[in-house]
Design a protein around this motif. Structure first.
Motif, mmCIF file in Angstrom:
data_model
loop_
_atom_site.group_PDB
_atom_site.id
_atom_site.type_symbol
_atom_site.label_atom_id
_atom_site.label_comp_id
_atom_site.label_asym_id
_atom_site.label_seq_id
_atom_site.Cartn_x
_atom_site.Cartn_y
_atom_site.Cartn_z
ATOM 1 N N PHE A 1 0.828 -1.201 0.000
ATOM 2 C CA PHE A 1 0.000 0.000 0.000
ATOM 3 C C PHE A 1 0.867 1.256 0.000
ATOM 4 C CE2 PHE A 1 -3.176 -2.857 2.124
ATOM 5 C CZ PHE A 1 -4.154 -2.758 1.150
ATOM 6 N N CYS A 2 1.835 1.309 0.927
ATOM 7 C CA CYS A 2 2.592 2.555 1.116
ATOM 8 C C CYS A 2 3.801 2.646 0.209
ATOM 9 C CB CYS A 2 3.021 2.686 2.578
ATOM 10 S SG CYS A 2 4.165 1.388 3.132
ATOM 11 N N CYS B 1 -1.549 5.702 4.730
ATOM 12 C CA CYS B 1 -0.299 5.090 4.261
ATOM 13 C C CYS B 1 0.809 6.117 4.094
ATOM 14 C CB CYS B 1 -0.527 4.350 2.949
ATOM 15 S SG CYS B 1 -0.845 5.424 1.530
ATOM 16 N N GLY B 2 0.441 7.399 3.963
ATOM 17 C CA GLY B 2 1.428 8.465 3.868
ATOM 18 C C GLY B 2 1.973 8.728 2.479
ATOM 19 N N SER B 3 1.498 7.996 1.488
ATOM 20 C CA SER B 3 2.065 8.150 0.142
ATOM 21 C C SER B 3 1.832 9.537 -0.425
ATOM 22 C CB SER B 3 1.478 7.088 -0.788
ATOM 23 O OG SER B 3 1.872 5.790 -0.386
ATOM 24 N N CYS B 4 0.647 10.086 -0.196
ATOM 25 C CA CYS B 4 0.348 11.417 -0.741
ATOM 26 C C CYS B 4 1.204 12.489 -0.070
ATOM 27 C CB CYS B 4 -1.132 11.738 -0.590
ATOM 28 S SG CYS B 4 -1.711 11.725 1.130
ATOM 29 N N VAL C 1 -0.312 8.007 -6.469
ATOM 30 C CA VAL C 1 0.234 7.074 -5.478
ATOM 31 C C VAL C 1 -0.808 6.601 -4.465
ATOM 32 C CG1 VAL C 1 2.547 8.028 -5.691
ATOM 33 C CG2 VAL C 1 0.999 8.963 -3.962
ATOM 34 N N CYS C 2 -1.981 7.223 -4.441
ATOM 35 C CA CYS C 2 -3.011 6.817 -3.477
ATOM 36 C C CYS C 2 -3.497 5.413 -3.810
ATOM 37 C CB CYS C 2 -4.182 7.803 -3.500
ATOM 38 S SG CYS C 2 -5.507 7.344 -2.349
ATOM 39 N N PRO C 3 -3.397 4.451 -2.877
ATOM 40 C CA PRO C 3 -3.794 3.071 -3.177
ATOM 41 C C PRO C 3 -5.292 2.838 -3.097
ATOM 42 C CG PRO C 3 -2.983 3.202 -0.933
ATOM 43 C CD PRO C 3 -2.807 4.568 -1.523
ATOM 44 N N THR C 4 -6.036 3.791 -2.550
ATOM 45 C CA THR C 4 -7.497 3.695 -2.503
ATOM 46 C C THR C 4 -8.054 4.835 -3.352
ATOM 47 O OG1 THR C 4 -7.766 5.103 -0.544
ATOM 48 C CG2 THR C 4 -7.286 2.769 -0.155
#
Length: 688
Positions: free
Chosen positions: A35-36, A623-626, A672-675
């Motif tokens: 996810f991240c 997840c912190g990706s954004c 990059v957002c997994p959702t």
């Protein structure tokens, strides 16, 4: 740069020095959940779903995205322990997920029709595309669009604003438009032939739906039907003023034109031996419906002048119109009772329904009850027949009044007879419509198991009976039910039959994870903020005085512009990233239960302040990706983590909206957002 060789589950994999275990496993063909982790970003290890085990280490699981390979490293990438850990992580994430995968209307549809997409097609002025979308799941949109009891509309979120979308009527509009535009229905023929032969017993909604989808798979399909026409209870149990013979024939004939062969006036056990069907075909589907009437279990129910609802409606469908006299009592509270009573009105009779429960417990659709009452049908509640006798030319019905007791197994309050409350009424005709049964005698030679309810027992996922290669779908498998479920189950059975014919493990259609925000009444009010009230478009009916005397269709259909306006009322619920959402993909893979962990769940919030980005932080998994994409790639620091512990959230700092931040709409966060917590809006192209 030197290469490094490692072992993953005993297999040697060579990768460049400095690679992560995740990169090595990906090269080896493993699909490790992440996810991240995103391309261009440093490992963050916040989700921990990518865990593996390293031999010789401390024995604990480690994140593969942040673990660098070493020469000779031995890695376990798949094991029961690892999969259990991954499942736990995904379960924790979905337990705090406030969002829908499917729109609630689609989740409630027994045929799983993609309602949002077909409504959008109508709103976009492409109703013929809407018809195609419906037929991906259900090949009878014109018929279902007239008679479906609309379980989808009960879950429509628009109800929280005013009234639900007229989904059922929109199915009819899409198909009627196609018929009018093209002079028929545009069904594609199979691209190839498999050489496999399938026999189907029964040309009702389940049998013909299965025949269509099996034919699309390229199989040779033959349907054996005892009646002179196809349709089953759609034709012989629903009056033409609701579902015209012409419309049903157009849809059924279109299925035959794809190459499905139907042998009419062919009764199994009489005109053809069922054992020979089993021997001569590669698979057999039983779709005989539930065409036996349930007994009232009262003295006199076999007297002349006493009909079952199935028999009475069947005679009308064949144009026989029995003489029922001037005074008719109908026993029952389901849709068959309503159809029989409204048909009796059209024969000039004074009609009263006797129902042993209250209106709240009536299984018939509310709109059908209302239409029946408009046409003059009277309903007496909490009354049940005790016996029927014939005296001269009249039937005398002894009845007893009922009161409500404790709920029964159906959840409805049990009707209890009131002592000394008997009374007698007289009638010319009595029509019993209290239920239907499956007549399983014709399939008995096959040795299939019959369940405690008298239905053909099957695996609920595959519709295969206890005999390999023999399947069952529709009312004969579920018990008497609504047509849309029979159509959907016919499709599901066809999928399983296709697996069987291909020699695959028969599992049926894949069960895909579906996150749900909650029941209609508990959905947060914030979801409906700023939505303008727009009244539901009503289906026009012919004049009431004419309705009571005709079998012509009483609903006239939507005009084009009104259909488009109704489609535009759709709130477009469900996920904008349905097929790509990693949370849904992994929740499906690990078969997680969203409600496994109890406790507080994050609430819904929506930020549409920018024209190009939509942010729904209820769907965020932190997840912190954004945060990292915006900071590392753009150096803008639009997002940040706020609060601490279980209350930690990703947000624009200081409670600001996106439009008030430094956001330039680049879309790196959405990439990059997994959702679907952050997505680019469809109208972004208009801004460039």
């Amino acid at each position: 740069m030197a290469d490094v060789t490692v072992k993953i589950d005993g297999k040697d994999i060579t990768v460049p020095e400095g690679s992560t275990v995740l990169e090595a496993a990906t090269k080896a063909g493993y699909d490790i959940p992440v996810f991240c982790n995103a391309e261009g970003l440093k490992p963050f290890t916040s989700c921990f779903v990518c865990v593996v085990k390293i031999e010789g280490g401390k024995g604990n699981l480690v994140p593969s995205c942040a673990t660098i390979v070493r020469e000779g490293m031995s890695i376990t990438a798949e094991s029961p322990e690892i999969n259990a850990a991954r499942k736990m992580c995904v379960t924790l994430l979905v337990s705090d997920h406030c969002g829908d995968c499917l729109p609630p209307c689609q989740a409630a549809c027994p045929a799983s029709i993609d309602i949002k997409s077909f409504l959008k097609a109508i709103a976009d002025n492409t109703p013929e595309q809407a018809a195609k979308i419906i037929r991906e799941k259900a090949p009878l949109p014109a018929s279902l669009g007239r008679i479906c009891p609309r379980p989808c509309e009960d879950e429509c979120r628009r109800t929280r604003i005013e009234q639900p979308i007229s989904i059922c009527n929109m199915k009819r509009f899409a198909s009627d438009n196609e018929i009018e535009k093209y002079g028929g229905i545009q069904l594609k023929n199979p691209a190839y032939e498999t050489g496999k032969k399938v026999a189907i017993i029964g040309a009702g909604p389940a049998g013909m739906s299965a025949a269509y989808f099996l034919r699309q798979q390229g199989h040779d399909v033959t349907v054996f039907e005892k009646n002179e026409k196809s349709g089953g209870m759609l034709r012989y149990g629903i009056p033409f003023y609701r579902l015209p013979d012409k419309i049903l024939s157009i849809e059924m004939d279109s299925i035959e034109k794809t190459g499905v062969k139907v042998k009419y006036n062919t009764e199994t056990g009489k005109d053809i031996n069922i054992i020979s069907l089993q021997k001569d075909y590669d698979a057999l589907l039983i779709a005989i419906g539930a065409q036996g009437a349930s007994s009232m279990r009262v003295e006199g129910e076999t007297l002349s002048g006493v009909y079952t609802g199935i028999d009475y409606l069947g005679k009308i469908a064949r144009g026989e119109f029995p003489d029922i006299g001037k005074k008719v009592f109908v026993i029952g509270g389901g849709n068959t009772a309503i159809d029989a009573s409204r048909s009796a009105v059209r024969s000039g009779a004074d009609v009263t329904i006797l129902y042993r429960r209250t209106k709240a417990e009536m299984p018939a659709s509310n709109f059908e009850i209302s239409e029946a009452e408009e046409e003059g049908v009277k309903i007496e509640y909490l009354v049940a027949p005790v016996s029927i006798v014939r005296k001269n030319d009249k039937l005398y019905i002894k009845c007893i009044r009922m009161e409500q007791g404790e709920p029964d197994e159906s959840g409805r309050k049990r009707p209890v007879p009131i002592k000394d409350s008997e009374f007698e009424i007289n009638a010319d005709t009595v029509i019993s419509a209290i239920g239907q049964q499956v007549l399983t005698g014709t399939v008995a030679p096959l040795g299939v198991e019959i369940d405690k309810n008298g239905n053909i027992a099957t695996d609920p996922a595959t519709f295969m009976t206890t005999r390999p290669g023999i399947f069952a779908a529709g009312d004969c498998q579920s018990g008497a039910d609504i047509a849309v479920r029979a159509v959907g189950n016919g499709r599901k059975a066809a999928h399983a039959i296709g697996q069987y014919l291909a020699g695959e493990v028969v599992t049926g259609e894949q069960k895909v994870f579906n996150s749900q925000m909650g029941p209609l009444e508990s959905v947060p009010d914030t979801l409906f903020e700023g939505i303008e009230q727009k009244e539901r478009i009503k289906m026009p009916l012919i004049n009431l005085s004419d309705r009571k005397h005709t079998y012509k269709e009483i609903e006239t259909g939507f005009e084009y512009d009104k259909a488009v306006a109704e489609a535009e009322r759709c709130l477009k619920c469900g996920c904008d990233k349905l097929e790509e959402c990693k949370l849904r993909i992994y929740a499906t893979r690990f078969d997680v239960d969203q409600n496994f962990f109890k406790g507080e769940r994050r609430t819904y919030s929506l930020d549409t302040s920018r024209l190009d980005i939509k942010m729904e932080t209820g769907k965020c998994i932190t997840c912190g990706s954004c945060v990292r994409a915006c900071a590392d790639i753009k150096q803008l620091n639009v997002f940040s983590f706020v609060n601490r512990g279980f209350k930690t959230r990703m947000a624009v700092p200081f409670g600001k909206s996106l439009v008030d931040s430094a956001c330039d709409g680049c879309g790196e966060c959405a990439k990059v957002c997994p959702t679907a917590a952050i997505v680019m809006k469809a109208n972004r192209m208009l801004l460039t």
